[in-house]
Write an enzyme that holds these catalytic residues in place. Structure first.
Site, PDB file in Angstrom:
ATOM      1  N   GLU A 128       0.852  -1.189   0.000  1.00  0.00           N
ATOM      2  CA  GLU A 128       0.000   0.000   0.000  1.00  0.00           C
ATOM      3  C   GLU A 128       0.890   1.241   0.000  1.00  0.00           C
ATOM      4  O   GLU A 128       1.838   1.297   0.769  1.00  0.00           O
ATOM      5  CB  GLU A 128      -0.898   0.020   1.247  1.00  0.00           C
ATOM      6  CG  GLU A 128      -1.949   1.107   1.145  1.00  0.00           C
ATOM      7  CD  GLU A 128      -2.929   1.110   2.318  1.00  0.00           C
ATOM      8  OE1 GLU A 128      -4.089   1.441   2.088  1.00  0.00           O
ATOM      9  OE2 GLU A 128      -2.543   0.785   3.449  1.00  0.00           O
ATOM     10  N   GLY A 262       3.111   2.046  11.266  1.00  0.00           N
ATOM     11  CA  GLY A 262       2.875   1.248  12.472  1.00  0.00           C
ATOM     12  C   GLY A 262       2.564  -0.191  12.134  1.00  0.00           C
ATOM     13  O   GLY A 262       3.057  -1.120  12.759  1.00  0.00           O
ATOM     14  N   ALA A 263       1.715  -0.375  11.097  1.00  0.00           N
ATOM     15  CA  ALA A 263       1.278  -1.720  10.742  1.00  0.00           C
ATOM     16  C   ALA A 263       0.560  -1.669   9.397  1.00  0.00           C
ATOM     17  O   ALA A 263       0.272  -0.591   8.894  1.00  0.00           O
ATOM     18  CB  ALA A 263       0.329  -2.268  11.815  1.00  0.00           C
ATOM     19  N   GLU A 265      -2.572  -3.839   6.941  1.00  0.00           N
ATOM     20  CA  GLU A 265      -3.690  -4.781   7.061  1.00  0.00           C
ATOM     21  C   GLU A 265      -3.768  -5.867   5.998  1.00  0.00           C
ATOM     22  O   GLU A 265      -4.851  -6.385   5.731  1.00  0.00           O
ATOM     23  CB  GLU A 265      -5.004  -3.990   7.041  1.00  0.00           C
ATOM     24  CG  GLU A 265      -5.335  -3.343   5.696  1.00  0.00           C
ATOM     25  CD  GLU A 265      -4.905  -1.892   5.532  1.00  0.00           C
ATOM     26  OE1 GLU A 265      -5.470  -1.186   4.689  1.00  0.00           O
ATOM     27  OE2 GLU A 265      -3.987  -1.468   6.256  1.00  0.00           O
ATOM     28  N   ASN A 266      -2.659  -6.241   5.346  1.00  0.00           N
ATOM     29  CA  ASN A 266      -2.718  -7.275   4.297  1.00  0.00           C
ATOM     30  C   ASN A 266      -3.674  -8.393   4.724  1.00  0.00           C
ATOM     31  O   ASN A 266      -3.606  -8.876   5.856  1.00  0.00           O
ATOM     32  CB  ASN A 266      -1.332  -7.897   4.064  1.00  0.00           C
ATOM     33  CG  ASN A 266      -0.237  -6.860   4.063  1.00  0.00           C
ATOM     34  OD1 ASN A 266      -0.239  -5.958   3.242  1.00  0.00           O
ATOM     35  ND2 ASN A 266       0.681  -6.969   5.018  1.00  0.00           N
ATOM     36  N   HIS A 298      -7.086  -2.006  14.963  1.00  0.00           N
ATOM     37  CA  HIS A 298      -7.160  -1.221  13.728  1.00  0.00           C
ATOM     38  C   HIS A 298      -6.969  -2.134  12.505  1.00  0.00           C
ATOM     39  O   HIS A 298      -7.768  -2.122  11.571  1.00  0.00           O
ATOM     40  CB  HIS A 298      -6.064  -0.144  13.773  1.00  0.00           C
ATOM     41  CG  HIS A 298      -6.040   0.774  12.590  1.00  0.00           C
ATOM     42  ND1 HIS A 298      -6.561   2.042  12.639  1.00  0.00           N
ATOM     43  CD2 HIS A 298      -5.528   0.632  11.344  1.00  0.00           C
ATOM     44  CE1 HIS A 298      -6.394   2.634  11.456  1.00  0.00           C
ATOM     45  NE2 HIS A 298      -5.764   1.792  10.655  1.00  0.00           N
ATOM     46  N   GLU A 299      -5.919  -2.946  12.532  1.00  0.00           N
ATOM     47  CA  GLU A 299      -5.636  -3.798  11.363  1.00  0.00           C
ATOM     48  C   GLU A 299      -6.714  -4.868  11.176  1.00  0.00           C
ATOM     49  O   GLU A 299      -7.053  -5.219  10.048  1.00  0.00           O
ATOM     50  CB  GLU A 299      -4.252  -4.455  11.490  1.00  0.00           C
ATOM     51  CG  GLU A 299      -3.086  -3.472  11.666  1.00  0.00           C
ATOM     52  CD  GLU A 299      -3.141  -2.258  10.750  1.00  0.00           C
ATOM     53  OE1 GLU A 299      -3.554  -2.395   9.579  1.00  0.00           O
ATOM     54  OE2 GLU A 299      -2.777  -1.158  11.196  1.00  0.00           O
ATOM     55  N   HIS A 302      -9.788  -3.518   9.527  1.00  0.00           N
ATOM     56  CA  HIS A 302      -9.584  -3.394   8.081  1.00  0.00           C
ATOM     57  C   HIS A 302      -9.932  -4.676   7.328  1.00  0.00           C
ATOM     58  O   HIS A 302     -10.179  -4.627   6.128  1.00  0.00           O
ATOM     59  CB  HIS A 302      -8.107  -3.107   7.784  1.00  0.00           C
ATOM     60  CG  HIS A 302      -7.740  -1.656   7.764  1.00  0.00           C
ATOM     61  ND1 HIS A 302      -8.434  -0.718   7.035  1.00  0.00           N
ATOM     62  CD2 HIS A 302      -6.704  -0.994   8.344  1.00  0.00           C
ATOM     63  CE1 HIS A 302      -7.844   0.469   7.179  1.00  0.00           C
ATOM     64  NE2 HIS A 302      -6.801   0.330   7.962  1.00  0.00           N
TER      65      HIS A 302
END
Length: 896
Positions: A128, A262-263, A265-266, A298-299, A302
């Site tokens: 992304e 931070g991270a 979301e794959n 959060h991830e 997603h």
């Protein structure tokens, strides 16, 4: 720059062979195509890779394709000598090779050091927003969704993981292995992921039968238990809340040693910075726990918002990010109530308002074309403002109605792409028959007893609620409203205008919002509601009141100015009975009053009078907002030569919070908010040289040093202890040795910050060089180190010189337009407040070309911020001086 819509991918068969010794990779991709219009060219993306052996498989057989490259747009055109016919099936075959990237995106190299000093290499992905095209040729736009079947060749000493579970491993000649992964669901390219590493993992299965695994480097696998618990709990929560089963058999969470954001979301393989996933119950603090839980929440949100339902194009990125940010708070509040996450949501709205009060801000939904502009969308407006306007909408519709609407949206658009208006349609008329037919029982119950006006009858009656008309005013225009309230007897006069930090009043014209106002008064605890659609309006109260507070708990994304005697009545209330208002209300009043000083609506004296009540404040959000408005005033002075006033201001703040500071124990007791407040206050007191704090910290640091770092310190106060310890060369060197050898991520992160706020300039310069080099201190930490040093009165000149000197390296490593680059630009420059520094900043950024970033929004933002600082100092310094002189006798004691 956008791809034509003649050809769509249906399925990718992707084989990859990364070489972790020569740091390159090769591969083959076969893409099944759906031809929607007759065409002779297939246009797709590829970036910085060598393409070969390209041919088309058609019903007529195999034929080569001519390859045209347009590197500026990262595009390939594969041209056929005959027409590809609409409706027929074709497949294109490409071979490719490239180097593993040495940045933090695409298919990139990462490394880590074991405790014996050996450096080990792995390869991981971050696609992304526009980096899948650097890893394999693909249609790299979010609307080109397809299924992916992936194979990866590796050495036996490594493992490979990807979005889907592994179905088999094949032995190849030469001792290599090839892992075959199951086919993914239909998804966008930016969510594809794969990692080749020597990670270990721990696993557990959720109540819904999904296998959750946490992957980390071998020596840190003992720090994964908390993340595993949280991921299981949160995935189960979302499964129930969204009433849509998570569609994959597994969800992996991997801690990557080099990671820019931070991270990520794959789908099925979320990736994290190590500090965002690894937790040590002995050494991690309350804020570490809250932070890790929120990132995982959060991830995982997603996986539905973003992955299952994806925005059509990056202009509506907020549909992904605003939602995931908002759901962090909803999910953590319900799954981990003890973390008191609600105490911190307000802070997000204040942060968004910071950038949204400048004329260089942008609407939540805003047109973007090129990769730099797309990267710039990943900012506080998309994430934080997005979350704040959703919170306002939830409060407006009621949580039940809001939940029904978003579930309807997710079910209707699963595996598809959406635009803004699809969401508003789903949230309108939510109790119609299609919800009653499906959905959980709790929704049917709500709708049968609701008045079908979806809770909005609390606002006004009669007309059907038009969610889209309301929300378009919040997403399609930038900025936010300032509502002015004037009470005259029972009459309340309301008016709205755009809040803008500028000296050009014409810039505020032409803005109008539909504002869901809430208010309460001294007369009752009831929350009253009113939808303000016009520039001005009038409300009538049932009786005269002593005070009125608008924007209850700051659930709305707007500021309020109390004209006439309004602020005086609020100041009186805060001084005599501050708990009559919630801590969110108090925090919002502090923020509003100081922000109104900036635009000349309120006199500085009045804001400072309001701040006096803080000597009685104990709640984290109100205390930290008090610091948030007062500390920047002396930070501006530190970068100018005015030590007398600067020290007077510092003295005032220490004295204001002195009783609260003195009450803090040097332990880890109390609730999460109390523990975070303790860390904050003791760190502040030590940095400000408050004697009792410095003595205690020095004593603990020396004991810790004598035990060679083996003594266990109370976690919540380690930051204050390290900061004081890092002031001497011996202390700094000891801290650095411990930093080097520590495997504990959150401790390392506190040591790093403490070393960066040290007054020792040679050490600061060394830290910057080491972070750039990346061998001893990771380059991913450079932005934090740079910004910490720029906040340090002994380091800010060095930080600004460093940013200019290494600009070209930094934008290559961290990518133009990225949040990281704007964080560095703002962090290093936004505390200047003189014309000469503005000229110096402008002359540097004006010397850049568009390729090196001259068009980035963060540059305009920093110019505006410095202009605002200059205006503030010119207007308010004499007033501040007088007010402090008047009050210093009452508050500040000689020993400070």
């Amino acid at each position: 720059m956008r791809l034509p819509k003649a050809v769509f991918p249906v399925h990718y068969d992707l084989s990859l062979h990364p070489n972790l010794t020569s740091l390159d990779f090769s591969g083959v991709v076969r893409i099944q195509l759906d031809v929607r219009e007759d065409t002779r060219a297939i246009v797709l993306h590829a970036k910085q890779m060598h393409i070969s052996n390209v041919f088309l498989l058609s019903p007529e057989g195999v034929k080569p394709l001519e390859v045209l490259e347009y590197p500026r747009f990262h595009q390939l055109a594969l041209v056929s000598d005959t027409t590809l016919t609409k409706g027929r099936k074709y497949e294109v075959h490409l071979e490719f090779a490239a180097n593993l990237s040495d940045s933090f995106h695409g298919f990139y190299k990462s490394s880590y050091r074991t405790s014996s000093g050996e450096v080990r290499v792995l390869a991981s992905t971050q696609f992304e927003a526009t980096f899948a095209r650097g890893a394999f040729p693909c249609f790299d736009e979010p609307a080109f969704k397809a299924n992916f079947t992936i194979q990866i060749v590796r050495e036996p000493r490594h493992i490979a993981i990807s979005n889907m579970p592994k179905v088999k491993t094949v032995e190849l000649p030469g001792g290599l292995l090839e892992d075959h992964f199951d086919t993914t669901v239909k998804m966008s390219t930016y969510l594809v992921a794969y990692i080749v590493s020597d990670f270990l993992s721990v696993s557990r299965t959720t109540q819904h039968g999904v296998k959750i695994s946490i992957y980390a480097v071998p020596e840190k696998i003992d720090q994964t238990a908390y993340a595993l618990d949280a991921a299981v709990k949160l995935l189960d929560f979302y499964d129930d809340y969204f009433d849509i089963p998570y569609p994959l058999p597994k969800q992996d969470l991997a801690a990557i040693p080099d990671f820019q954001s931070g991270a990520m979301e794959n789908w099925g393989l979320t990736t994290y910075r190590e500090t965002a996933l690894l937790y040590d119950p002995e050494k991690s603090s309350a804020s570490d726990k809250l932070g890790i839980t929120k990132v995982i929440a959060h991830e995982l949100a997603h996986q539905w918002f973003g992955n299952l339902v994806t925005m059509e194009w990056w202009n509506d990125l907020w549909l992904n990010e605003g939602f995931a940010k908002f759901m962090e708070y909803i999910s953590v509040d319900l799954t981990y109530p003890e973390l008191q996450v609600d105490d911190f949501f307000l802070g997000k709205c204040f942060e968004a308002m910071e950038v949204d009060s400048l004329s260089s801000s942008h609407p939540v939904s805003t047109p973007v074309e090129n990769p730099t502009q797309i990267q710039e969308m990943f900012d506080d407006v998309s994430y934080d403002k997005g979350a704040c306007i959703l919170n306002m909408l939830q409060d407006f519709l009621t949580p039940e109605a809001f939940e029904i609407g978003i579930i309807r949206y997710l079910k209707k658009y699963s595996y598809q792409n959406t635009v803004n208006s699809h969401l508003w349609e789903s949230l309108t008329d939510i109790c119609n028959s299609d919800v009653l037919g499906v959905g959980p029982t709790r929704h049917k119950e709500f709708c049968s007893k609701s008045n079908l006006q979806s809770g909005a009858s609390k606002w006004y009656s009669g007309e059907e609620l038009d969610v889209r008309a309301i929300m378009d005013t919040w997403t399609l225009q930038e900025g936010f409203p300032l509502v002015t309230v004037e009470v005259r007897g029972r009459e309340v006069r309301l008016s709205q205008e755009r809040y803008l930090k500028t000296d050009d009043p014409s810039l505020t014209e032409g803005f109008l919002w539909q504002i869901p106002l809430t208010y309460k008064t001294s007369a009752s605890n009831t929350i009253h509601r009113f939808l303000l659609k016009n520039k001005t309006d009038v409300l009538y109260l049932p009786e005269e009141v002593a005070w009125v507070k608008f924007n209850v708990d700051m659930s709305g994304y707007y500021m309020v100015h109390y004209a006439g005697e309004g602020w005086n009545s609020i100041i009186k209330l805060l001084q005599h009975n501050h708990t009559a208002l919630s801590s969110n209300d108090r925090a919002s009043l502090i923020q509003n009053v100081f922000q109104l000083v900036s635009i000349g609506k309120v006199k500085l004296d009045q804001a400072l009078e309001l701040s006096l009540y803080l000597s009685k404040e104990t709640e984290i959000m109100a205390v930290t907002q008090g610091f948030g408005e007062l500390v920047p005033l002396y930070k501006l002075m530190e970068k100018r030569d005015m030590p007398v006033l600067e020290n007077q201001m510092k003295g005032y703040i220490v004295e204001l919070f002195r009783e609260l500071i003195d009450r803090q124990e040097w332990t880890d007791s109390g609730s999460v908010s109390q523990r975070m407040l303790r860390s904050y206050l003791l760190l502040f007191a030590c940095v400000r040289n408050y004697a009792p704090c410095v003595e205690k910290a020095m004593q603990l640091f020396n004991k810790w040093k004598e035990s060679d770092g083996k003594m266990s310190l109370p976690v919540d106060v380690t930051m204050a202890i390290f900061v004081v310890g890092a002031r001497t060369p011996e202390g700094w060197d000891f801290l650095f040795e411990k930093y080097r050898s520590s495997m504990q991520m959150s401790v390392k992160s506190r040591m790093k910050t403490a070393m960066a706020v040290s007054p020792l300039q040679d050490k600061l310069a060394w830290m910057l060089e080491q972070s750039l080099d990346g061998a001893v201190m990771k380059t991913q930490d450079l932005p934090d180190v740079l910004v910490s040093i720029s906040r340090n009165p002994r380091g800010y000149k060095m930080a600004w010189d460093f940013l200019r000197r290494h600009w070209h390296t930094l934008i290559k490593r961290f990518d133009l337009g990225s949040h990281t680059v704007s964080f560095m630009v703002a962090g290093v420059t936004n505390q200047y407040s003189t014309r000469e520094m503005l000229n110096e900043v402008q002359s540097f950024f004006n010397s850049l070309t568009e390729e090196s970033g001259s068009e980035m929004r963060c540059i305009q933002q920093t110019y505006e911020t410095i202009e605002d600082n200059i205006r503030w100092m010119d207007t308010h310094l004499p007033l501040l001086q007088n007010w402090l002189n008047k009050h210093s006798g009452k508050l500040v004691h000689e020993d400070l």
